[in-house]
Design an enzyme around this catalytic site. Structure first.
Site, short mmCIF file in Angstrom:
data_model
loop_
_atom_site.label_atom_id
_atom_site.label_comp_id
_atom_site.label_asym_id
_atom_site.label_seq_id
_atom_site.Cartn_x
_atom_site.Cartn_y
_atom_site.Cartn_z
N HIS A 240 12.47 32.38 1.00
CA HIS A 240 12.95 31.83 2.27
C HIS A 240 14.14 32.59 2.86
O HIS A 240 14.15 32.94 4.03
CB HIS A 240 13.30 30.35 2.11
N HIS A 250 22.94 33.24 9.12
CA HIS A 250 22.57 33.27 7.70
C HIS A 250 22.85 34.63 7.06
O HIS A 250 22.18 35.04 6.12
CB HIS A 250 21.10 32.89 7.51
N HIS A 279 16.18 32.71 12.57
CA HIS A 279 15.24 32.45 13.66
C HIS A 279 15.11 33.65 14.59
O HIS A 279 15.47 33.61 15.76
CB HIS A 279 15.66 31.19 14.41
#
Ligand code: NAG
Ligand code: NAG
Ligand code: NAG
Ligand code: NAG
Length: 386
Positions: A240, A250, A279
């Site tokens: 992930h 992130h 994203h």
């Protein structure tokens, strides 16, 4: 039958000769040897389409009864082999991402989905509203009922909510999405591997312990040497939280896992790593960063023909918006990046060649926004163009 009649007659005569108050003691003795098992082949497996372990076979199935009965179908995987062509879809988050899903769905090429985590975002709702899981299941059903989705756990699957007494991480995810982890000797559904056509796919959990001596570490250490590239030339990893991400969002969250496992990926020549979480879309060149040893100062990613290509495909759509905050200048390992929603398609042609394309939602599905011909690291470790 005949024997029984004779026996009955004999008993009647004996009873007539002797007067007693008791009943009848039959002298019949059942055969005294233990009975022998029926040979296994008395019940052979069914032939044809109903037999287990059929390859490339269409199965029809029905769920529910009466008014609620609905029919679906799926096709089993082709037998694993080095040159079996196969096409995977690659998708990240799909909350609120009807368009991404519809684009993937509109392309009949995809035979299985590599899903890199964050399913329904129930955790963003009051009490982690499990109706969200139901609704999301209905949303993706028109694909998941017909082809396999290979599930990876994301941070939104952790569902850890001690304030409402929910202290078992990944509880809704693991109850709703079952994966065949025991077949690869894993002890957890959060990390496992599967073979499909010419690909060997390893799924890892960014949110389960991966330090030395942990179950996930021990499993991966034993799993990588098992991959037989003569049977499955393509070694693909799903996780992930990306290891190579030049987005402010992130940023470096995957770093500790990279430090633990990257040298293994290089040693075992992993072809591609798909990640989500951020994203946006990003694809790397073949780079690694495995030399650093605390004192030598070698902390810069360098070109490495044994390294995987890293694809961040966390751009399925979500309720957090796009991650439009790339570092400037673009790092040398980063080949292409864009903050748009979209999905990827990985077409494995044979043991040497695979074609990866990325499709942004803004365009119609057939428009290719980024593409690369990948050369297999085991069979054809040539440098790729672009
Ligand atoms: C999702 O997209 C499909 C196809 O474009 C459309 O028919 C459907 O109404 C959309 N659903 C929602 C909830 O927007
Ligand atoms: C964008 O990224 C930079 C670092 O690259 C960071 O300092 C900044 O806080 C980020 N902005 C947002 C909104 O995340
Ligand atoms: C780290 O690398 C340097 C330079 O190659 C080497 O001299 C040193 O022994 C290494 N340290 C360890 C702990 O391996
Ligand atoms: C493998 O596929 C590529 C791309 O389609 C093709 O150019 C190549 O000739 C194929 N190799 C073999 C051995 O068929």
């Amino acid at each position: 039958m005949c024997q029984l009649k004779v026996l009955f007659l004999f008993l009647t005569i004996a009873a007539a000769g002797v007067v007693c108050s008791g009943g009848v003691t039959s002298s019949f003795v059942r055969k005294s040897q233990p009975s022998v098992c029926m040979p296994l082949n008395t019940f052979p497996p069914p032939s044809g389409d109903n037999a287990p372990e059929q390859y490339d076979t269409l199965y029809n199935y029905e769920l529910g009864t009466g008014d609620a009965a609905r029919q679906f179908c799926f096709t089993t995987a082709p037998k694993a082999g080095p040159d079996v062509p196969y096409t995977f879809g690659d998708l990240g988050q799909t909350y609120d991402s009807n368009q991404t899903f519809e684009h993937y769905f509109s392309n009949p090429e995809g035979q299985a989905m590599l899903f890199v985590g964050d399913l329904c975002y129930a955790d963003a709702h009051l009490y982690h509203d499990n109706n969200r899981w139901d609704a999301w299941g209905r949303f993706v059903e028109k694909s998941t009922a017909y082809q396999p989705w290979i599930w990876t756990a994301g941070n939104h699957e952790i569902d850890f909510a001690p304030e409402i007494g929910e202290i078992v991480p990944f509880k809704p995810f693991m109850h709703r999405y079952h994966v065949p982890y025991k077949a690869s000797k894993s002890t957890s559904p959060l990390w496992y591997s599967i073979k499909r056509a010419s690909a060997y796919i390893i799924v890892l959990s960014s949110y389960s312990a991966y330090g030395k001596y942990t179950p996930q570490y021990n499993w991966l250490e034993q799993e990588l040497p098992k991959v037989n590239r003569a049977e499955t030339p393509w070694l693909i990893v799903l996780l992930h939280s990306p290891w190579y991400n030049s987005n402010g969002y992130h940023y470096m969250e995957g770093e500790s896992m990279r430090v633990m496992f990257e040298s293994w990926f290089v040693e075992h020549k992993v072809d591609i790593v798909f990640a989500g979480h951020v994203h946006s879309y990003e694809r790397t060149k073949r780079f690694s960063n495995v030399k650093y040893n605390i004192t030598n100062g070698l902390s810069t990613p360098v070109k490495d023909p044994s390294a995987p290509v890293y694809v961040t495909i966390g751009d399925g759509g979500n309720l957090e918006g796009l991650a439009n905050n790339f570092s400037d200048p673009q790092p040398s390992y980063s080949a292409f990046r864009e903050a748009s929603y979209g999905h990827g398609m990985l077409r494995i042609k044979n043991r040497t060649h695979a074609h990866f394309t990325w499709h942004r939602n803004h365009d119609n599905e057939p428009v290719v926004a980024d593409s690369v011909w990948l050369s297999n690291r085991h069979w054809y470790p040539e440098e790729e163009q672009n």
